[in-house]
Scaffold this motif. Structure first.
Motif, mmCIF file in Angstrom:
data_model
loop_
_atom_site.group_PDB
_atom_site.id
_atom_site.type_symbol
_atom_site.label_atom_id
_atom_site.label_comp_id
_atom_site.label_asym_id
_atom_site.label_seq_id
_atom_site.Cartn_x
_atom_site.Cartn_y
_atom_site.Cartn_z
ATOM 1 N N SER A 172 -9.781 3.380 4.360
ATOM 2 C CA SER A 172 -9.005 4.561 4.744
ATOM 3 C C SER A 172 -9.541 5.153 6.037
ATOM 4 N N ARG A 173 -10.861 5.030 6.269
ATOM 5 C CA ARG A 173 -11.417 5.513 7.548
ATOM 6 C C ARG A 173 -10.792 4.713 8.699
ATOM 7 N N GLY B 124 -7.973 3.159 8.672
ATOM 8 C CA GLY B 124 -6.567 3.534 8.763
ATOM 9 C C GLY B 124 -6.401 4.833 9.542
ATOM 10 N N THR B 125 -7.263 5.828 9.251
ATOM 11 C CA THR B 125 -7.161 7.125 9.925
ATOM 12 C C THR B 125 -7.484 6.964 11.406
ATOM 13 N N HIS C 108 -12.776 0.862 -0.124
ATOM 14 C CA HIS C 108 -11.670 1.815 -0.129
ATOM 15 C C HIS C 108 -11.900 2.878 0.939
ATOM 16 N N GLU C 109 -13.130 3.402 0.935
ATOM 17 C CA GLU C 109 -13.515 4.443 1.889
ATOM 18 C C GLU C 109 -13.439 3.902 3.332
ATOM 19 N N GLY D 101 0.819 -1.215 0.000
ATOM 20 C CA GLY D 101 0.000 0.000 0.000
ATOM 21 C C GLY D 101 0.845 1.252 0.000
ATOM 22 N N THR D 102 1.854 1.312 0.867
ATOM 23 C CA THR D 102 2.620 2.556 1.042
ATOM 24 C C THR D 102 3.973 2.514 0.333
#
Ligand SMILES: Cc1cc2nc3c(=O)[nH]c(=O)nc-3n(C[C@H](O)[C@H](O)[C@H](O)COP(=O)(O)OP(=O)(O)OC[C@H]3O[C@@H](n4cnc5c(N)ncnc54)[C@H](O)[C@@H]3O)c2cc1C
Length: 508
Positions: free
Chosen positions: A501-502, A504-505, A497-498, A196-197
């Motif tokens: 990332s939520r 992850g945050t 995806h949404e 991912g990163t």
């Protein structure tokens, strides 16, 4: 884990063999890290014919050790995962001019008797003129033999092994590629790249296990830096999935004129799975896809038997995988051994490297045990094998308890459609309850993505089963990909995806 504290073993590859070894090792108290460069089971382990079988055909190649071990595993695995593994009867029509009836009977006699069969029913002879199994076939076959093997949801078998490993303390990292490994000061220093990163990190381990399936030689040459590596023969196998060809719950085992065989298996309620081919493969295993020739071969071979021919237009889906067979120098792809070979590379005073070559889904648990014997010899420990009587997550119910579990789930969640409740129990067993925790009515199932796929299930898969993309959900954790449109799959991807990332945050 800090650099100063190496883990006991680091496993490359999240297919059935890597995950099986991780589970067994974690259960024996070893500290384990497993890295998978894509999704769990995204390699060969989700492209199989999905049989837990002895391999009747391998008797012709005198592979008695393998066949016996595989036959014995059928009931062990069924008992430990009765939600994703179940018995299936196979109908083998006797065709004039091919293998004689006495040879088929002899093979099936051995099949029934060398593998410690206790629960699975024995072989019987069918009169195809009166048995319903004869109905979808051409009227050319008067006799057939019916024998037992088991069916497995291969991709879920992998994930459940990973889940269990994680619950026993293993660290499972998906989308993490092993890009380098070197020996230093008695341990392995392993470089891993986050898909991912793009971030690269180093971890240390006392022992390295290379369970990279068809990439096993590539890991040896490109990652470990060995020269002249040539251990496996890559053999492609493809399947076609067509609209249901027959209603009978039994599968067919068809002999072809070229000496090969194919299966036609009831699949995902509305479909029939037909395969497989066997041809040498060169190139990136991730890029294997069915060729026009293979499609023609499978359609023609099945049409030799079915009264209504199998046509290209009937095909709903195809898939291809690459078998990493140990290269024993056999001249034909179908003759190469299906047995597994484990090797150790342990120069004095240096950290050991253990490799897995070949193997089958069916024998993964025994392969893991054999690998643990080696691991324990290297790490100076001895413990008891434990996986033969230990249910996989969700599999803690009796082999004849599936219908009762569906009924209990249905009565606890009466708003579920019966087919939906059944599907959830098939995939998650007793853990279907965990997936449905807090769901008290249809609205609590959340966003509807299509067919019977809802947010509650997707959330569970993201939280508990490492699902990141729609393909992870639609083609590996479930086969809802057969039912959803491409727009629905895109909406699922956007949602994941949404949500990813939520999460992850929130975690950051
Ligand atoms: C067409 C076909 C039909 C089959 N049918 C059956 C059957 O019916 N029954 C049966 O018992 N067996 C069957 N098999 C055999 C079985 O599927 C395989 O033997 C088994 O899945 C191999 O598992 P594996 O874990 O070794 O490899 P894989 O499942 O390929 O796993 C290896 C993993 O390593 C990962 N990896 C590679 N390099 C790296 C790296 N550098 N860093 C991190 N990860 C990496 C890959 O992404 C991959 O996921 C079939 C095989 C094929 C191809």
């Amino acid at each position: 884990m800090s650099r100063a504290e190496p883990c006991d073993l680091f496993i490359v590859g999240g297919g059935i063999n890597g995950c099986g070894i991780a589970r067994d090792a974690a259960g024996r108290g070893f500290s384990v890290i497993l890295a998978e460069m894509n999704d769990l089971a995204s390699g060969t382990s989700s492209w199989s014919t999905k049989l837990i079988h002895g391999g009747l055909r391998y008797l012709e190649y005198y592979e008695f050790r393998l066949v016996r071990e595989a036959l014995m595993e059928r009931e062990v695995l069924w008992r430990n995962a009765p939600h994703i593994i179940w018995p299936m009867r196979f109908v083998l029509p006797h065709a004039e001019g091919l293998r004689p009836a006495w040879l088929l009977r002899l093979g099936l006699f051995l099949y029934d008797h060398i593998g410690g069969r206790k629960l699975l029913p024995a072989t019987r002879t069918l009169d195809m003129r009166s048995d319903p199994a004869g109905r979808p076939l051409k009227p050319l076959f008067s006799r057939a033999f019916e024998y037992s093997d088991c069916w497995v949801n291969d991709a879920r078998l992998v994930v459940l092994n990973a889940r269990d490993a994680a619950e026993r303390g293993a660290r499972v990292m998906t989308r993490t590629k092993v890009i380098g490994a070197r020996r230093e000061g008695g341990v392995w220093r392993i470089s891993i790249e986050d898909g991912g990163t793009g971030r690269i990190r180093e971890v240390s381990a006392r022992l390295l296990v290379n369970a990279a399936g068809p990439w096993v030689d590539r890991v040896l040459s490109e990652t470990v830096g060995q020269n002249d590596v040539r251990n496996v023969r890559l053999v492609q196998g493809s399947h076609i999935v067509v609209r249901r060809k027959f209603d009978d719950p039994r599968a067919y085992f068809f002999q072809n004129r070229d000496g090969r065989i194919i299966f036609a298996i009831p699949y995902e309620e509305d479909f029939t799975l037909i395969g497989t081919t066997d041809q040498d493969y060169v190139g990136d295993p991730a890029k294997a896809s069915i060729s026009e020739q293979e499609v023609d071969y499978l359609c023609a071979a099945a049409s030799e038997y079915f009264a209504v021919p199998v046509r290209r237009e009937d095909i709903a889906w195809t898939y291809s995988g690459v078998r990493p067979l140990y290269d024993d120098g056999a001249s034909k792809a179908q003759e190469a051994t299906r047995d597994y070979v484990l090797t150790s590379d342990a120069p004095a005073g240096q950290a050991p490297l253990l490799n897995v070559f070949g193997g089958k889904i069916t024998t993964y648990r025994r392969l893991a045990e054999a690998m643990l014997t080696r691991i324990e010899a290297h790490l100076g420990r001895r413990s008891r094998p434990w996986t033969d009587g230990a249910p996989l997550p969700g599999g803690d119910f009796p082999v004849d308890g599936f219908d009762a579990l569906v009924a209990a789930t249905q009565s606890a969640y009466p708003f579920l459609e019966p087919a939906h409740a059944r599907r959830l129990v098939r995939l998650y067993g007793t853990r279907a309850r965990r997936l449905l925790e807090g769901v008290t009515g249809p609205a609590d199932l959340g966003v509807h993505f299509g067919a019977d796929l809802y947010e509650a299930e997707v959330r569970y898969l993201m939280k508990e089963e490492w699902a990141v993309t729609s393909a992870d959900v639609l083609w590996r954790r479930t086969k809802r990909g057969l039912k959803l449109t491409s727009d629905q799959a895109a909406a699922l991807d956007a949602y994941m995806h949404e949500a990813g990332s939520r999460a992850g945050t929130e975690a950051a």
